[in-house]
Design a protein around this motif. Structure first.
Motif: not given
Ligand SMILES: Cc1cc2nc3c(=O)[nH]c(=O)nc-3n(C[C@H](O)[C@H](O)[C@H](O)COP(=O)(O)OP(=O)(O)OC[C@H]3O[C@@H](n4cnc5c(N)ncnc54)[C@H](O)[C@@H]3O)c2cc1C
Length: 474
Positions: A129-138, A154-162, A293-296
């Motif tokens: 790549y030439d430009e990197l946007v790093l946004a993997p969340g937590s 947990g309660f972070k994903t739609v799969e967990e909620a349903i 916590k930040p993504h590993p």
């Protein structure tokens, strides 16, 4: 495989191809999707042509609008409408379903595992790549508590909620049909750990849904259920301020919810939740929402991290001490230039993530055009939270709201924020219909075993009773 940087640069030098910036966006959540959307609008990339080429790498083909997960769990919004299909929204970008497992920014290369590498058994592939946007969340911040990894959700994903919605209704079905009081008691006990947005809203919405559902059970009454909120600090919902946090505790207790402050979960082994105040609750439901916590993957990069493991960000949303690397959202510690106290970072929430993504997208466009960068500055406007149907709490621009007005504000605010007109229209239609008709209280837990019926027909065992050989019955 994508062409290595050096080879491409040689071909550019010799005039064989036109220089085209390759932007890699890691993560398809708030920051990833909104940054790509902004770049798509400003730079008008075309797949294979145009000024830039934008690639988004993300594990799921959709962005999850997380503030709607509690309502999805309660059945007020269908799961399909809390997610945004990335391929439709980012039609001028290349979307790769996979994960970045390492990044060598010095070499401008990301290592990916994708659906294709998994299927072909080739392990990983390299993407330049030439430009990197790093946004993997937590990810959820867990602790080494006995039984947590085996029994909690947990309660972070739609799969967990349903999954949680189905699970709660299934527990009511178990309680209704068992003759064993211990099983019934454990089935009707629900423990939530963590008093932030996710925990309080999830508990508020699910308790409200279960209270409503109880009217359709001949032998389960709302007062038979135990809902417990465990919080280590002295307050809940810090996002809505101290007063409103106190109001939320009073409101939840009024609904017979057992709110325990200054308390920690010590164990949930053998399906018994043991708390630091000595209480023990046999339960089949422990929901863990005690922070993030930040993504590993951030640790598998050559980019600078702060003591908490977040990327060191700048107010321009670049990564400190680097060029051509950008970050925002939960993964990045972006200085809050509006804070009274210097050294304060923006809180990890959607309000910042969304606004940062827009500035980030603009700044990449400025960089490509040799223009000066913008500074990210947003003063936290407050928060809205739903505590169930017609119940809420809010503090916005210093104004405090509770009950129905806060709940209404929560809906109006999030309706205005959920991405795409299409999603807004669908969510509004669902809310309108659920106001006219009764709420859905069905559990579709069997969706998790789609082959069960066919396996039974083909001579297997029933998944509810694997010991029962039904082959001989007529
Ligand atoms: C239940 C719940 C309710 C919330 N309610 C509110 C609210 O009311 N108001 C508010 O302001 N905030 C709220 N938040 C917080 C808010 O949702 C987050 O702050 C926001 O999503 C952060 O955006 P992000 O882009 O950094 O991360 P995310 O939106 O989490 O996106 C990260 C993306 O990266 C992907 N990814 C992860 N690892 C990799 C990898 N290795 N390679 C590629 N992709 C990867 C993930 O799958 C995901 O798509 C809530 C959160 C939750 C869980």
């Amino acid at each position: 495989m994508v062409e290595p940087v050096d080879k491409r640069k040689r071909r550019v030098r010799h005039g064989m191809v036109k220089e085209r910036a390759r932007i890699l966006v890691v993560g398809g959540g708030y920051v990833g999707m909104y940054t790509a959307l902004r770049l798509q609008r400003r730079l008008k990339p075309e797949l294979g042509r145009g000024e830039v080429e934008i690639t988004v790498v993300t594990p799921d083909p959709y962005m999850t609008y997380q503030p709607f997960l509690p309502e999805a769990a309660a059945g007020s919004i269908s799961p399909r409408h809390v997610v945004v299909p990335l391929r439709r929204v980012l039609s001028r970008c290349r979307v790769i379903i996979g994960e970045a497992t390492a990044i060598d920014h010095a070499k401008r290369t990301a290592t990916l595992t994708t659906l294709a590498t998994a299927e072909e058994g080739t392990g990983t592939e390299q993407l330049s790549y030439d430009e990197l946007v790093l946004a993997p969340g937590s990810i959820a911040r867990t602790l080494p508590i006995p039984g947590l990894a085996e029994h909690a959700i947990g309660f972070k994903t739609v799969e967990e909620a349903i999954g949680l919605r189905n699970h709660v209704i299934e527990q009511m079905d178990i309680a209704s049909s068992t003759r064993d009081p211990a099983i019934r008691d454990a089935a009707l006990t629900f423990v939530f750990v963590g008093g932030g947005y996710a925990g309080v809203e999830a508990l508020g919405e699910l308790e409200d849904m279960a209270r409503y559902a109880a009217r359709y059970y001949h032998n389960v009454r709302p007062e038979d259920m135990k809902w417990i909120l465990v919080e280590a600090s002295d307050r809940i919902l810090p996002e809505v301020g101290e007063d409103m946090g106190r109001y939320t505790v009073t409101e939840l207790r009024r609904r017979n919810i057992d709110v325990r402050l200054h308390t920690r979960l010590e164990s949930c082994a053998d399906r018994v939740a043991v708390l630091s105040d000595g209480a023990r609750f046999p339960t089949r439901t422990v929901v863990w929402t005690a922070g993030v916590k930040p993504h590993p993957v951030l640790a598998a990069t050559d980019l600078p991290l702060n003591a908490r493991g977040r990327l060191k960000g700048t107010p321009e949303l670049t990564i400190e001490g680097t060029t051509h690397a950008w970050a925002a959202g939960d993964a990045a510690a972006v200085p809050d230039v509006t804070a009274a106290e210097p050294g304060t970072d923006c809180a990890p929430n959607a309000q910042h993530a969304l606004r940062q993504a827009k500035v980030l997208g603009d700044n990449i466009a400025h960089t490509l055009r040799g223009e000066p960068l913008e500074t990210y500055a947003h003063k936290y406007a407050g928060s809205v939270a739903s505590l169930g149907f017609h119940k809420g709490v809010a503090q916005v621009y210093g104004r405090k709201l509770k009950g129905y007005p806060a709940w209404f504000m929560h809906r109006v605010y999030h309706l205005s924020r959920v991405p795409t007109f299409n999603r807004k229209a669908r969510v509004l239609a669902e809310w309108t219909l659920s106001g006219l008709f009764k709420r859905e209280i069905v559990s579709l837990g069997s969706l998790e075993h789609p082959r069960a019926e066919f396996e039974l027909a083909a001579g297997g065992k029933h998944h509810l009773n694997p010991g029962d050989d039904t082959k001989g019955s007529s």
